[in-house]
Design a protein around this motif. Structure first.
Motif, mmCIF file in Angstrom:
data_model
loop_
_atom_site.group_PDB
_atom_site.id
_atom_site.type_symbol
_atom_site.label_atom_id
_atom_site.label_comp_id
_atom_site.label_asym_id
_atom_site.label_seq_id
_atom_site.Cartn_x
_atom_site.Cartn_y
_atom_site.Cartn_z
ATOM 1 N N UNK A 31 -1.102 13.546 -17.454
ATOM 2 C CA UNK A 31 -0.962 13.529 -15.979
ATOM 3 C C UNK A 31 -1.857 12.209 -15.555
ATOM 4 N N UNK A 32 -2.901 12.272 -15.877
ATOM 5 C CA UNK A 32 -3.936 11.099 -15.419
ATOM 6 C C UNK A 32 -3.561 9.829 -16.081
ATOM 7 N N UNK A 33 -3.163 9.678 -17.453
ATOM 8 C CA UNK A 33 -2.798 8.662 -18.074
ATOM 9 C C UNK A 33 -1.332 8.034 -17.603
ATOM 10 N N UNK A 34 -0.490 8.823 -17.261
ATOM 11 C CA UNK A 34 0.710 8.558 -16.748
ATOM 12 C C UNK A 34 0.569 7.933 -15.363
ATOM 13 N N UNK A 35 -0.157 8.746 -14.707
ATOM 14 C CA UNK A 35 -0.689 7.958 -13.060
ATOM 15 C C UNK A 35 -0.999 6.540 -13.330
ATOM 16 N N UNK A 62 -3.097 16.482 -7.494
ATOM 17 C CA UNK A 62 -3.110 15.063 -6.924
ATOM 18 C C UNK A 62 -3.934 14.554 -5.987
ATOM 19 N N UNK A 63 -4.674 15.275 -5.097
ATOM 20 C CA UNK A 63 -5.580 14.847 -4.177
ATOM 21 C C UNK A 63 -6.908 14.395 -4.919
ATOM 22 N N UNK A 106 1.035 -1.018 0.233
ATOM 23 C CA UNK A 106 -0.057 -0.011 -0.064
ATOM 24 C C UNK A 106 1.085 1.321 -0.062
ATOM 25 N N UNK A 107 1.790 1.457 1.033
ATOM 26 C CA UNK A 107 2.900 2.601 0.795
ATOM 27 C C UNK A 107 3.473 2.894 -0.318
ATOM 28 N N UNK A 108 3.768 1.739 -0.549
ATOM 29 C CA UNK A 108 4.683 1.448 -2.125
ATOM 30 C C UNK A 108 3.936 2.051 -3.464
ATOM 31 N N UNK A 109 2.686 1.624 -3.647
ATOM 32 C CA UNK A 109 1.882 2.325 -4.643
ATOM 33 C C UNK A 109 1.813 3.752 -4.166
ATOM 34 N N UNK A 110 1.216 4.239 -3.133
ATOM 35 C CA UNK A 110 1.294 5.595 -2.835
ATOM 36 C C UNK A 110 2.458 6.386 -3.171
ATOM 37 N N UNK A 111 3.660 6.076 -2.579
ATOM 38 C CA UNK A 111 5.106 6.701 -2.946
ATOM 39 C C UNK A 111 5.336 6.929 -4.482
ATOM 40 N N UNK A 112 4.951 5.754 -5.004
ATOM 41 C CA UNK A 112 5.176 5.666 -6.635
ATOM 42 C C UNK A 112 4.314 6.777 -7.309
ATOM 43 N N UNK A 113 3.067 6.916 -6.904
ATOM 44 C CA UNK A 113 2.189 7.815 -7.433
ATOM 45 C C UNK A 113 2.693 9.297 -7.089
#
Length: 312
Positions: free
Chosen positions: A277-281, A65-66, A13-20
């Motif tokens: 940005x949305x597509x990259x994310x 981002x939020x 979970x934190x891995x996905x968050x930090x990567x984003x």
């Protein structure tokens, strides 16, 4: 085993968050924006400002981002800033080609690399040949190898299509034919890496006391090597295979571009150049989830091969 899986999922979970967060910030630092990419270089300042307001690019970066994160937590990855299509739908269509390429390359690299490594572990001329071949395989750039394969096997010999991708459901034979050259291109350096690791691990296992005992008991050499030594050498080899799979995600960018495969790698390049940005994310989330899934499978395999790993 269940506790091991739950712990790994909790860490993801934190891995996905930090990567984003990191990807969002890095793309925002790039010069230009989606409004400029959408309207072109001849757009006036007023047109650019109106487009930025419509796309929400005039808001602070943390607000952007939020808003994206709030939607992502509810399963909505947003819409592309360029074509206004849902990101999840676009990436869903491109996930199949990328997974076909990556899984095919890893399977080929694992099969060939392990066989080469096991044969080289018995030392002699074959071992030196694998050593030299692994160095050459690691030194060959993906883009150069891909272009050479296209020229030789697609242009001169006309044995395989030079570019393009055919979905599996549409034509299984065509799907396989379209993947041969890109899979070989992506698998070449991975094969060299796995072969070297397999050679070292099996060679160390063959020097153990239990191997001499098995040989003294008259156990056939093939059984000693493949049933006993290779099983005990599987953990370090499995580690490298997991790393190869993750590394292949980055390799897909060049390979998909060369062979015109509509996958996640080529989509990431296009989205980055357009500051979408949305597509990259969305691509980052997909790549991160693939990494999490691969690491989880490797951990489960560890637990199967080595029961002590279940307690770690």
């Amino acid at each position: 085993m269940l506790k091991l899986i739950l712990r790994r999922l909790a860490w993801s979970i934190p891995l996905v968050l930090v990567a984003s967060v990191v990807s969002f910030a890095l793309v925002a630092l790039l010069p230009g924006d989606a409004a400029r990419s959408l309207l072109g270089p001849n757009a006036t300042a007023d047109q650019l400002e109106a487009a930025r307001q419509e796309l929400g690019l005039d808001r602070p970066l943390w607000v952007q981002y939020w808003n994206w994160l709030s939607g992502a937590l509810h399963g909505d990855l947003g819409s592309s800033l360029i074509n206004r299509q849902p990101v999840a739908g676009q990436l869903g269509d491109r996930l199949g080609p990328s997974l076909s390429l990556i899984i095919g390359a890893v399977l080929v690299a694992t099969a060939v690399g392990v066989l080469m490594g096991v044969r080289a572990a018995r030392r002699g001329a074959v071992g030196r040949l694998v050593q030299a071949g692994s160095i050459i395989g690691l030194a060959l750039p993906d883009f150069w190898l891909g272009l050479v394969l296209v020229v030789v096997f697609a242009v001169k010999l006309a044995a395989f299509p030079p570019t393009g991708y055919i979905p599996l459901g549409q034509d299984p034979a065509g799907w396989l034919n379209s993947l041969v050259l890109p899979v070989i291109t992506l698998a070449m350096p991975a094969t060299a890496t796995i072969a070297r690791q397999a050679r070292d691990a099996v060679s160390a296992a063959l020097d153990q006391t239990y191997v001499r005992t098995l040989r003294a008991a008259g156990v056939p050499e093939l059984s000693v090597v493949y049933r006993h030594a290779l099983k005990n050498a599987a953990v370090p080899v499995l580690t490298v295979i997991g790393m190869v799979f993750v590394g292949a995600l980055g390799g897909t960018v060049a390979v998909e571009f060369i062979f015109a495969i509509p996958g996640l790698g080529s989509t990431a390049v296009q989205a980055t150049s357009a500051h979408d940005l949305p597509l990259i994310q969305g691509v980052v989330v997909y790549f991160t989830l693939i990494v999490v899934a691969v690491n989880l499978l490797v951990d489960v395999a560890y637990g199967y091969l080595n029961p002590r790993a279940r307690l770690s």
